[in-house]
Motif scaffolding. Structure first.
Motif, PDB file in Angstrom:
ATOM      1  N   HIS A  61       0.906  -1.207  -0.073  1.00 54.87           N
ATOM      2  CA  HIS A  61       0.022   0.125   0.104  1.00 54.87           C
ATOM      3  C   HIS A  61       0.850   1.344   0.094  1.00 54.87           C
ATOM      4  CE1 HIS A  61      -4.093   1.787   1.715  1.00 54.87           C
ATOM      5  NE2 HIS A  61      -3.612   2.158   0.503  1.00 54.87           N
ATOM      6  N   HIS A 113      -3.407   9.386   0.986  1.00 55.00           N
ATOM      7  CA  HIS A 113      -2.635   8.459   1.473  1.00 55.00           C
ATOM      8  C   HIS A 113      -1.856   8.836   2.613  1.00 55.00           C
ATOM      9  CE1 HIS A 113      -4.146   5.967  -1.831  1.00 55.00           C
ATOM     10  NE2 HIS A 113      -3.871   4.857  -0.832  1.00 55.00           N
ATOM     11  N   TRP A 162     -13.102   6.556   0.090  1.00 55.94           N
ATOM     12  CA  TRP A 162     -12.687   7.184   1.454  1.00 55.94           C
ATOM     13  C   TRP A 162     -13.871   7.547   2.208  1.00 55.94           C
ATOM     14  CZ3 TRP A 162      -7.109   6.943   2.118  1.00 55.94           C
ATOM     15  CH2 TRP A 162      -6.420   6.969   0.878  1.00 55.94           C
ATOM     16  N   ASP A 195      -9.121   4.654   4.388  1.00 56.92           N
ATOM     17  CA  ASP A 195      -8.937   4.192   2.992  1.00 56.92           C
ATOM     18  C   ASP A 195      -9.953   2.959   2.730  1.00 56.92           C
ATOM     19  OD1 ASP A 195      -8.206   3.407   0.401  1.00 56.92           O
ATOM     20  OD2 ASP A 195      -6.013   3.654   0.853  1.00 56.92           O
TER      21      ASP A 195
HETATM   22 FE    FE Z   1      -5.071   3.176  -0.839  1.00 53.91          FE
END
Ligand code: FE
Length: 232
Positions: A61, A113, A162, A195
């Motif tokens: 990730h 992120h 999200w 996320d």
């Molecule tokens: Fe992601």
């Protein structure tokens, strides 16, 4: 210590528009080896969130997905008017512009992120106290109602996206965004995020998104980060 220094670096400034200038962006870069957008270090060790999120998930990730968005953003903005802009400015100027969708998607994912990593802590989760705890009670009556709303938003987001806790007119509000979309594109101040793209949880939870979201709420939320965002 490393995490605190990182937070200080990225959150030292006041408004969200300037939050990430210090931490994520170098505004001058005479050489291509010095990219405009950089990927901040993780604020925890890759195995730090186990058993809730595995080191393997973090490796992919952070190391592949997030890194990929950083690299693609740099590739797309090189030689354009966006090259020397702060990340949030790039996001706001490309939001909703059809032929700039690729820049928007990658730049917004860089921001999202970084915000997500900071929204988690190895010893996080549970019921917060202090100003953030008070704000939750003002906005949601109690912690239980807040967690139910957050869980519902994160689980019901259809497909990739999200769930966010944001500050809206002095109160906390829970919203969800699709794909790369982000509150900062709309001038809304984020406080926390999770996320819910499959890449965030599939290795650890397969299709059980609700279990991942529950683990995030119960064990990972970085309330210190949330409180700092509230204060800025
Ligand atoms: Fe992601």
């Amino acid at each position: 210590m490393q995490r605190r220094e990182f937070l200080k670096l990225t959150l030292g400034a006041g408004a969200i528009g300037t939050l990430y200038v210090a931490g994520m962006i170098k505004t001058s870069h005479a050489q291509s080896s010095n990219p405009a957008i950089t990927q901040p270090s993780l604020p925890f060790k890759k195995e730090g969130l186990e058993p809730y999120i595995s080191a393997k998930t973090i490796e992919f990730h952070y190391g592949k997905h997030h890194a990929g968005y950083v690299s693609k953003t740099n590739q797309l903005i090189t030689g354009t008017g966006y090259e020397k802009m702060p990340l949030v400015d790039i996001i706001q100027k490309t939001a909703g512009v059809a032929d700039k969708a690729a820049i928007f998607n990658n730049a917004a994912q860089v921001f999202n992120h970084t915000f997500y990593w900071n929204s988690m802590h190895p010893k996080g989760g549970g019921k917060p106290t202090g100003k953030i705890g008070q704000k939750i009670e003002e906005s949601y009556e109690n912690h239980q109602k807040f967690t139910e709303s957050f869980l519902d938003a994160a689980v019901s987001q259809f497909g990739s996206g999200w769930a966010w806790v944001v500050l809206d007119a002095g109160k906390l509000k829970i919203i969800k965004t699709t794909n790369a979309d982000t509150p900062v594109a709309h001038g809304i101040k984020p406080i926390l995020t999770i996320d819910v793209w499959e890449h965030a949880y599939y290795l650890d939870y397969q299709n059980r998104r609700a279990d991942y979201v529950r683990a995030f709420i119960e064990h990972l939320i970085n309330w210190e980060f949330a409180e700092q965002n509230l204060a800025d």
